[in-house]
Design a protein around this motif. Structure first.
Motif, PDB file in Angstrom:
ATOM      1  N   PRO A  71      64.278  34.252 -70.507  1.00 15.62           N
ATOM      2  CA  PRO A  71      64.065  35.566 -69.901  1.00 15.62           C
ATOM      3  C   PRO A  71      64.058  36.664 -70.961  1.00 15.62           C
ATOM      4  O   PRO A  71      64.622  36.507 -72.043  1.00 15.62           O
ATOM      5  CB  PRO A  71      65.282  35.727 -68.978  1.00 15.62           C
ATOM      6  N   THR A  72      63.417  37.755 -70.625  1.00 17.02           N
ATOM      7  CA  THR A  72      63.417  38.922 -71.501  1.00 17.02           C
ATOM      8  C   THR A  72      63.235  40.178 -70.654  1.00 17.02           C
ATOM      9  O   THR A  72      62.884  40.101 -69.479  1.00 17.02           O
ATOM     10  CB  THR A  72      62.318  38.834 -72.579  1.00 17.02           C
ATOM     11  N   VAL A  73      63.481  41.310 -71.264  1.00 16.53           N
ATOM     12  CA  VAL A  73      63.288  42.602 -70.601  1.00 16.53           C
ATOM     13  C   VAL A  73      62.329  43.430 -71.434  1.00 16.53           C
ATOM     14  O   VAL A  73      62.446  43.493 -72.656  1.00 16.53           O
ATOM     15  CB  VAL A  73      64.630  43.351 -70.426  1.00 16.53           C
ATOM     16  N   LEU A  74      61.369  44.037 -70.750  1.00 10.11           N
ATOM     17  CA  LEU A  74      60.472  44.991 -71.388  1.00 10.11           C
ATOM     18  C   LEU A  74      60.872  46.394 -70.967  1.00 10.11           C
ATOM     19  O   LEU A  74      61.292  46.609 -69.832  1.00 10.11           O
ATOM     20  CB  LEU A  74      59.020  44.734 -70.965  1.00 10.11           C
ATOM     21  N   PHE A  75      60.750  47.318 -71.895  1.00 11.50           N
ATOM     22  CA  PHE A  75      60.953  48.731 -71.592  1.00 11.50           C
ATOM     23  C   PHE A  75      59.600  49.417 -71.610  1.00 11.50           C
ATOM     24  O   PHE A  75      58.701  49.020 -72.348  1.00 11.50           O
ATOM     25  CB  PHE A  75      61.858  49.395 -72.638  1.00 11.50           C
ATOM     26  N   ALA A  76      59.470  50.442 -70.786  1.00  9.71           N
ATOM     27  CA  ALA A  76      58.236  51.220 -70.753  1.00  9.71           C
ATOM     28  C   ALA A  76      58.571  52.632 -70.289  1.00  9.71           C
ATOM     29  O   ALA A  76      59.648  52.894 -69.739  1.00  9.71           O
ATOM     30  CB  ALA A  76      57.222  50.573 -69.824  1.00  9.71           C
ATOM     31  N   ASP A  77      57.639  53.532 -70.530  1.00  6.11           N
ATOM     32  CA  ASP A  77      57.797  54.928 -70.135  1.00  6.11           C
ATOM     33  C   ASP A  77      56.645  55.351 -69.227  1.00  6.11           C
ATOM     34  O   ASP A  77      55.541  54.827 -69.337  1.00  6.11           O
ATOM     35  CB  ASP A  77      57.799  55.848 -71.367  1.00  6.11           C
ATOM     36  N   VAL A  78      56.944  56.294 -68.359  1.00  8.98           N
ATOM     37  CA  VAL A  78      55.931  57.001 -67.579  1.00  8.98           C
ATOM     38  C   VAL A  78      56.151  58.469 -67.950  1.00  8.98           C
ATOM     39  O   VAL A  78      57.172  59.059 -67.605  1.00  8.98           O
ATOM     40  CB  VAL A  78      56.103  56.772 -66.064  1.00  8.98           C
ATOM     41  N   VAL A  79      55.192  59.026 -68.689  1.00  7.10           N
ATOM     42  CA  VAL A  79      55.381  60.348 -69.286  1.00  7.10           C
ATOM     43  C   VAL A  79      54.383  61.342 -68.703  1.00  7.10           C
ATOM     44  O   VAL A  79      53.191  61.048 -68.577  1.00  7.10           O
ATOM     45  CB  VAL A  79      55.206  60.271 -70.823  1.00  7.10           C
ATOM     46  N   ASN A 185      54.123  53.050 -73.978  1.00 12.78           N
ATOM     47  CA  ASN A 185      55.207  52.680 -74.891  1.00 12.78           C
ATOM     48  C   ASN A 185      55.931  51.401 -74.451  1.00 12.78           C
ATOM     49  O   ASN A 185      57.157  51.350 -74.372  1.00 12.78           O
ATOM     50  CB  ASN A 185      56.195  53.844 -75.020  1.00 12.78           C
ATOM     51  N   ILE A 186      55.177  50.331 -74.194  1.00 13.49           N
ATOM     52  CA  ILE A 186      55.756  49.056 -73.774  1.00 13.49           C
ATOM     53  C   ILE A 186      56.395  48.388 -74.981  1.00 13.49           C
ATOM     54  O   ILE A 186      55.763  48.232 -76.020  1.00 13.49           O
ATOM     55  CB  ILE A 186      54.668  48.132 -73.176  1.00 13.49           C
ATOM     56  N   ARG A 187      57.667  48.010 -74.839  1.00 13.57           N
ATOM     57  CA  ARG A 187      58.394  47.389 -75.941  1.00 13.57           C
ATOM     58  C   ARG A 187      59.407  46.405 -75.392  1.00 13.57           C
ATOM     59  O   ARG A 187      59.872  46.548 -74.269  1.00 13.57           O
ATOM     60  CB  ARG A 187      59.068  48.441 -76.807  1.00 13.57           C
ATOM     61  N   GLN A 188      59.734  45.426 -76.216  1.00 13.06           N
ATOM     62  CA  GLN A 188      60.647  44.372 -75.788  1.00 13.06           C
ATOM     63  C   GLN A 188      62.099  44.787 -76.021  1.00 13.06           C
ATOM     64  O   GLN A 188      62.423  45.419 -77.000  1.00 13.06           O
ATOM     65  CB  GLN A 188      60.351  43.082 -76.539  1.00 13.06           C
ATOM     66  N   GLY A 189      62.955  44.366 -75.063  1.00 12.63           N
ATOM     67  CA  GLY A 189      64.366  44.727 -75.117  1.00 12.63           C
ATOM     68  C   GLY A 189      65.285  43.577 -75.460  1.00 12.63           C
ATOM     69  O   GLY A 189      66.480  43.677 -75.258  1.00 12.63           O
ATOM     70  N   GLY A 190      64.749  42.477 -75.935  1.00  8.19           N
ATOM     71  CA  GLY A 190      65.580  41.366 -76.342  1.00  8.19           C
ATOM     72  C   GLY A 190      65.323  40.119 -75.507  1.00  8.19           C
ATOM     73  O   GLY A 190      64.629  40.156 -74.508  1.00  8.19           O
ATOM     74  N   VAL A 191      65.876  39.016 -75.987  1.00  5.57           N
ATOM     75  CA  VAL A 191      65.735  37.727 -75.336  1.00  5.57           C
ATOM     76  C   VAL A 191      67.126  37.136 -75.195  1.00  5.57           C
ATOM     77  O   VAL A 191      67.929  37.194 -76.119  1.00  5.57           O
ATOM     78  CB  VAL A 191      64.852  36.764 -76.169  1.00  5.57           C
ATOM     79  N   LYS A 192      67.436  36.580 -74.016  1.00  3.85           N
ATOM     80  CA  LYS A 192      68.722  35.908 -73.826  1.00  3.85           C
ATOM     81  C   LYS A 192      68.533  34.424 -74.043  1.00  3.85           C
ATOM     82  O   LYS A 192      67.573  33.829 -73.570  1.00  3.85           O
ATOM     83  CB  LYS A 192      69.272  36.183 -72.427  1.00  3.85           C
TER      84      LYS A 192
END
Length: 193
Positions: A71-79, A185-192
């Motif tokens: 699993p992983t989490v992606l971060f993104a913005d709505v600007v 600005n889609i970016r990865q937040g890490g992998v468990k």
């Protein structure tokens, strides 16, 4: 004057393979009538919720295919989204507008849904259909709402405890993007592991 809204660090839980594709090609609208708000890209504003969604998603993949995936989490913005394009169910005015629109369109009409599904499932389907319909007809690009977590025995003791203290537990803020062009600005937040 045009009012703008900005939402940063929205969290999307997924698997590592899907994350790579999303980072390369962008998000795709997914979901159906059993999703919180119909078709869209779903985000949380709490990273732990996104990790929970990612783990659940990876468990489903493993159960269906036998393939173990991380699993992983992606971060993104709505600007700088135009405020008129945001449908925020937490805002009284938006909720009243939604209610009025749905009542004007459907009146006393009763949706005929499969009798093989539970009352809770019917309610979820009704909500998804109405939110999706309203969003499309009113050109909403983002839906924001607070929703109760679906009933799960694992949470019952915590809900009872919270209720005795008049705390709110089991509510999550969902961000449903209806137009992927607003995601940046889609970016990865890490992998468990």
């Amino acid at each position: 004057m045009i009012y703008k809204e900005t939402y940063r660090d929205l969290c999307h839980g997924t698997d590592i393979e899907s994350a790579e594709k999303i980072k390369e090609d962008g998000f795709e609208l997914r979901g159906d009538d059993t999703s919180w708000c119909g078709k869209g890209v779903y985000f949380y504003d709490i990273k732990n919720k996104a990790w929970w969604a990612a783990a659940r998603h990876c468990d489903n993949i493993r159960n269906e295919t036998g393939k173990k995936i991380k699993p992983t989490v992606l971060f993104a913005d709505v600007v700088d989204i135009n405020k008129s394009r945001v449908f925020d169910l937490r805002v009284y005015k938006d909720l009243c507008s939604f209610e009025s629109y749905i009542n004007d369109v459907f009146g006393e009409y009763v949706f005929e849904l499969d009798d093989n599904i539970s009352a809770e499932e019917k309610q979820i389907v009704m909500r998804a259909i109405m939110i999706d319909f309203y969003s499309k007809k009113n050109n909403k690009q983002l839906v924001v709402g607070c929703f109760r977590q679906r009933s799960q025995p694992i949470y019952n003791h915590a809900i009872e405890f919270a209720n005795r203290l008049e705390l709110v537990f089991g509510v999550e803020i969902i961000y449903c993007v209806k137009d992927t062009s607003i995601i940046s600005n889609i970016r990865q937040g890490g992998v468990k592991e």
